[in-house]
Design a protein around this motif. Sequence first.
Motif: not given
Lengths: 193, 155
Positions: A118, A121-123, A126, B23, B26
């Motif tokens: 998870q 997967a964050m940029r 982010a 954010t 996600l």
Amino acid sequence: MTTPDTESSLGTRAAAAFVDYRAGDAQALHTLVAVVTPVLWHVVRSCGLSTQAAEDTVQTTWLRLVEHADAITSPQAVLGWLCTTAKREAWRVQRATRTVDPVADLEPDLPTPHDPAQVAAMRDEARRLWEHFVTLSPKCQQILRVISMGGAPDYASLATAMGVPVGSIGPTRGRCLAALRTALLSDPDWSLT
Amino acid sequence: MTENYDVPFDDIDVAILDALRRTVALADPVPPSLVGDIDFTLSLAAMNAELAALTTEAAAVRAASPENAESVTFTSSTMTLMVVIGRDDSAIRLDAWVSGGGITVEMIHGSERSAAVSDVNGRVSWFPVAPGLVRFLIQPLTAGGRPVITPAIEL
């Protein structure tokens, strides 16, 4: 039937759907659920509930709305009413399932993404933001998380629903956002896209 | 340096909150089935159903495995429903007792509904039952009575 602009504020869209629902438009309740459920999810998750308990609590919140729809005098108040109800339900669940000092429940642990996939997967942007975000106080994380779910016109009503004094966030920046802003702007690896 | 907090929002504040929204989405996404589940629950509520209270705490039930989760009791203003969760071989079995015979009790499992009528002892049962969230809908015995819906429990 009203036709809310999808670009209008969350509160305005919720109010329009609520007016239609009370006028007997069954489809409007689905619209209201679709618009507000993401906010309620983050309200109850920011109170520290597990995903399963959070799902139950959000469902219960909607049942409360159906039970008490007639008691909501102003359609504009429906977003705040839902958030406040969700928060109270979440606290009730917390009290029923935890055996810690009740005072500690006022600053519950926030869920964090433990799953490496998870996080991966964050940029990058982010991920940097999240690293700063989790250093804030639990109360600030809770407030900002919920506030962020709306647009600028919704900040004040969402903040009020989360128990923040009127005027603390929206129209003014407030201490929590100021703290996050300071952290981000002093981080050379973070920039606004 | 600490940013001033007692000032109006500016574009940077709005941009930070926008980035935070992306954010958070996600980091902790809303379960994809949640809105559909709520719609379904509300469609039941539209029948003017009363929401029963879970006498046994949900967390205690969830914390237990099906082998040792003994019973869950729901109460409403008009009835009581006790559900015993057990296993036959590898499948889950539900035995329930409602306050009266001849009462239709529906087990709602996702979008599936399975109705049973209580016997003279008020007993209904379902077997086999798949794991997951279930609710129960108890139809009123008399015309004009309110159906009762229970909170969901996880099997």
